[in-house]
Scaffold this motif. Sequence first.
Motif, PDB file in Angstrom:
ATOM      1  N   ALA A   1     116.269  -7.704 207.886  1.00  0.00           N
ATOM      2  CA  ALA A   1     115.705  -7.415 209.207  1.00  0.00           C
ATOM      3  C   ALA A   1     116.624  -6.568 210.079  1.00  0.00           C
ATOM      4  CB  ALA A   1     115.380  -8.724 209.929  1.00  0.00           C
ATOM      5  N   VAL A   2     117.908  -6.542 209.743  1.00  0.00           N
ATOM      6  CA  VAL A   2     118.877  -5.773 210.534  1.00  0.00           C
ATOM      7  C   VAL A   2     118.642  -4.267 210.386  1.00  0.00           C
ATOM      8  CG1 VAL A   2     121.341  -5.281 210.834  1.00  0.00           C
ATOM      9  CG2 VAL A   2     120.581  -7.614 210.366  1.00  0.00           C
ATOM     10  N   GLY A   3     118.081  -3.874 209.236  1.00  0.00           N
ATOM     11  CA  GLY A   3     117.800  -2.457 209.019  1.00  0.00           C
ATOM     12  C   GLY A   3     118.867  -1.717 208.236  1.00  0.00           C
ATOM     13  N   LEU A   4     119.626  -2.444 207.418  1.00  0.00           N
ATOM     14  CA  LEU A   4     120.631  -1.791 206.580  1.00  0.00           C
ATOM     15  C   LEU A   4     119.955  -0.879 205.562  1.00  0.00           C
ATOM     16  CD1 LEU A   4     122.969  -4.836 205.787  1.00  0.00           C
ATOM     17  CD2 LEU A   4     123.341  -3.053 207.487  1.00  0.00           C
ATOM     18  N   LYS A   5     120.622   0.211 205.220  1.00  0.00           N
ATOM     19  CA  LYS A   5     120.132   1.087 204.169  1.00  0.00           C
ATOM     20  C   LYS A   5     120.700   0.604 202.851  1.00  0.00           C
ATOM     21  CE  LYS A   5     119.180   5.906 203.116  1.00  0.00           C
ATOM     22  NZ  LYS A   5     119.332   7.305 203.575  1.00  0.00           N
ATOM     23  N   GLU A   6     119.831   0.388 201.857  1.00  0.00           N
ATOM     24  CA  GLU A   6     120.251  -0.158 200.571  1.00  0.00           C
ATOM     25  C   GLU A   6     120.224   0.910 199.483  1.00  0.00           C
ATOM     26  OE1 GLU A   6     118.390  -3.906 199.451  1.00  0.00           O
ATOM     27  OE2 GLU A   6     117.680  -4.160 201.506  1.00  0.00           O
ATOM     28  N   TYR A   7     121.302   0.971 198.715  1.00  0.00           N
ATOM     29  CA  TYR A   7     121.374   1.840 197.545  1.00  0.00           C
ATOM     30  C   TYR A   7     121.675   0.962 196.328  1.00  0.00           C
ATOM     31  CZ  TYR A   7     122.137   5.629 200.963  1.00  0.00           C
ATOM     32  OH  TYR A   7     122.030   6.522 202.016  1.00  0.00           O
ATOM     33  N   VAL A   8     120.718   0.801 195.444  1.00  0.00           N
ATOM     34  CA  VAL A   8     120.983   0.077 194.198  1.00  0.00           C
ATOM     35  C   VAL A   8     121.699   1.048 193.270  1.00  0.00           C
ATOM     36  CG1 VAL A   8     119.990  -1.116 192.218  1.00  0.00           C
ATOM     37  CG2 VAL A   8     118.962  -1.406 194.486  1.00  0.00           C
ATOM     38  N   ILE A   9     122.989   0.777 193.022  1.00  0.00           N
ATOM     39  CA  ILE A   9     123.796   1.721 192.242  1.00  0.00           C
ATOM     40  C   ILE A   9     123.853   1.358 190.760  1.00  0.00           C
ATOM     41  CG2 ILE A   9     125.205   2.245 194.266  1.00  0.00           C
ATOM     42  CD1 ILE A   9     127.461   0.570 192.856  1.00  0.00           C
ATOM     43  N   ALA A  10     123.491   0.118 190.417  1.00  0.00           N
ATOM     44  CA  ALA A  10     123.518  -0.316 189.017  1.00  0.00           C
ATOM     45  C   ALA A  10     122.796  -1.643 188.893  1.00  0.00           C
ATOM     46  CB  ALA A  10     124.959  -0.462 188.532  1.00  0.00           C
ATOM     47  N   LYS A  11     122.491  -2.019 187.664  1.00  0.00           N
ATOM     48  CA  LYS A  11     121.974  -3.344 187.355  1.00  0.00           C
ATOM     49  C   LYS A  11     122.940  -4.003 186.378  1.00  0.00           C
ATOM     50  CE  LYS A  11     117.669  -3.792 189.173  1.00  0.00           C
ATOM     51  NZ  LYS A  11     117.029  -4.999 189.719  1.00  0.00           N
ATOM     52  N   ASP A  12     123.130  -5.283 186.554  1.00  0.00           N
ATOM     53  CA  ASP A  12     124.003  -6.044 185.672  1.00  0.00           C
ATOM     54  C   ASP A  12     123.135  -7.018 184.890  1.00  0.00           C
ATOM     55  OD1 ASP A  12     126.241  -7.104 184.475  1.00  0.00           O
ATOM     56  OD2 ASP A  12     126.741  -8.414 186.155  1.00  0.00           O
ATOM     57  N   GLY A  13     122.992  -6.794 183.580  1.00  0.00           N
ATOM     58  CA  GLY A  13     122.184  -7.662 182.733  1.00  0.00           C
ATOM     59  C   GLY A  13     123.061  -8.327 181.688  1.00  0.00           C
ATOM     60  N   ILE A  14     122.918  -9.640 181.531  1.00  0.00           N
ATOM     61  CA  ILE A  14     123.740 -10.391 180.580  1.00  0.00           C
ATOM     62  C   ILE A  14     122.829 -11.164 179.629  1.00  0.00           C
ATOM     63  CG2 ILE A  14     125.563 -12.120 180.309  1.00  0.00           C
ATOM     64  CD1 ILE A  14     126.356 -11.497 183.229  1.00  0.00           C
TER      65      ILE A  14
ATOM     66  N   PHE B   1     127.404  11.128 194.927  1.00  0.00           N
ATOM     67  CA  PHE B   1     128.157  11.162 193.674  1.00  0.00           C
ATOM     68  C   PHE B   1     127.849   9.927 192.827  1.00  0.00           C
ATOM     69  CE2 PHE B   1     131.913   9.713 191.345  1.00  0.00           C
ATOM     70  CZ  PHE B   1     132.171  10.816 190.537  1.00  0.00           C
ATOM     71  N   VAL B   2     127.865   8.758 193.453  1.00  0.00           N
ATOM     72  CA  VAL B   2     127.609   7.496 192.746  1.00  0.00           C
ATOM     73  C   VAL B   2     126.209   7.475 192.150  1.00  0.00           C
ATOM     74  CG1 VAL B   2     127.293   5.006 193.071  1.00  0.00           C
ATOM     75  CG2 VAL B   2     129.264   6.160 194.084  1.00  0.00           C
ATOM     76  N   MET B   3     125.228   7.958 192.913  1.00  0.00           N
ATOM     77  CA  MET B   3     123.837   7.899 192.473  1.00  0.00           C
ATOM     78  C   MET B   3     123.502   8.952 191.413  1.00  0.00           C
ATOM     79  SD  MET B   3     122.774   5.347 194.264  1.00  0.00           S
ATOM     80  CE  MET B   3     120.980   5.353 194.275  1.00  0.00           C
ATOM     81  N   ASN B   4     124.385   9.909 191.197  1.00  0.00           N
ATOM     82  CA  ASN B   4     124.117  10.983 190.232  1.00  0.00           C
ATOM     83  C   ASN B   4     125.208  11.042 189.159  1.00  0.00           C
ATOM     84  OD1 ASN B   4     121.606  12.468 191.336  1.00  0.00           O
ATOM     85  ND2 ASN B   4     122.865  12.156 193.141  1.00  0.00           N
ATOM     86  N   GLU B   5     126.264  11.794 189.387  1.00  0.00           N
ATOM     87  CA  GLU B   5     127.338  11.912 188.393  1.00  0.00           C
ATOM     88  C   GLU B   5     127.935  10.554 188.041  1.00  0.00           C
ATOM     89  OE1 GLU B   5     130.213  15.166 189.404  1.00  0.00           O
ATOM     90  OE2 GLU B   5     128.818  15.433 191.073  1.00  0.00           O
ATOM     91  N   GLY B   6     128.055   9.696 189.022  1.00  0.00           N
ATOM     92  CA  GLY B   6     128.675   8.390 188.807  1.00  0.00           C
ATOM     93  C   GLY B   6     127.926   7.481 187.861  1.00  0.00           C
ATOM     94  N   GLN B   7     126.660   7.787 187.598  1.00  0.00           N
ATOM     95  CA  GLN B   7     125.877   6.947 186.682  1.00  0.00           C
ATOM     96  C   GLN B   7     126.404   7.016 185.253  1.00  0.00           C
ATOM     97  OE1 GLN B   7     123.383   4.664 187.570  1.00  0.00           O
ATOM     98  NE2 GLN B   7     124.332   5.163 189.548  1.00  0.00           N
ATOM     99  N   GLU B   8     127.134   8.082 184.927  1.00  0.00           N
ATOM    100  CA  GLU B   8     127.780   8.156 183.610  1.00  0.00           C
ATOM    101  C   GLU B   8     128.839   7.069 183.491  1.00  0.00           C
ATOM    102  OE1 GLU B   8     127.018  10.174 180.960  1.00  0.00           O
ATOM    103  OE2 GLU B   8     125.271  10.616 182.213  1.00  0.00           O
TER     104      GLU B   8
END
Length: 294
Positions: A111-124, A277-284
Amino acid sequence: MNGGNFKMKKILSLALVLMLAVTMFTGCGSKPAADEQKPNEEAGLTGKVVIAGSTSVQPLSDELAAAFKEKYPEVSVEVQGGGSSVGVKSAIDKIVDIGASSRELKEDEKAVGLKEYVIAKDGIAVAVNPSNSVEDLTMEQIKKIFTGEITNWKEIGGADKPIVVVTREEGSGTRGAFIEITKVEGKDADGNTKDFTTSTALVQPSTGAVKQTVANTPDAIGYVSMGALDNTVKTVKVEGVEATEENAKAGSFKISRPFIYLTNGEESEVVKAFIEFVMNEGQEIVKEEYISIK
């Protein structure tokens, strides 16, 4: 005089030719020089990015920060821990540039209005020996196996054999995520957070060692990051859902979670550049140990 005029004209013509040649040479050389300025302009980015929050996201943030600094040497990226709740609150209070969370935001936080960027998923994935007949486990069964409440495979539909629990060493990010999600981690009598992994578990120092132990031990069970799975072990379904990257991305596989960067308000140019960078090149870098969003 005519001979002198002729000589003068010849000298002037020669001078003109030389001037044209110099101009053409300089003009041709200016194009690559302009192109060479582009990386220099990128390298000229300056500023500081402060990230704080989830200790599970912290190692990935460290790697991303190091790679970003190679590209932009004049930028400082400071990565701190503290936990997901600290990351969320720090972003809300604007005391960091980026808050890091390894859980979904609660409704009041959203509700605060933060902008969220999901940069990765962690699956185990939960892994057993290929000879094991057990195909599916509930989250409650997984918790009871790893806390030592369930000790025989016959209690969950398998053979009458003692369960050999295999876990990672303390401090492992994979272990931290697994025990948190499966509730093997909980509060003790004093209200302190505690890891309740059974004391009889075999502790291994790496994902490869866990896989090898499970592969060589018929009655073993362990957990492995999805990015490191191979056919030496068998994965069991968790509440009917297969352990695949697709299911982890979709959120249907329960032992998975998002890694989220949070910002609040207008982002500086250097913060924008880092997130891009994280959302593009950093995905490698992300896909080396986690599930890329790409």
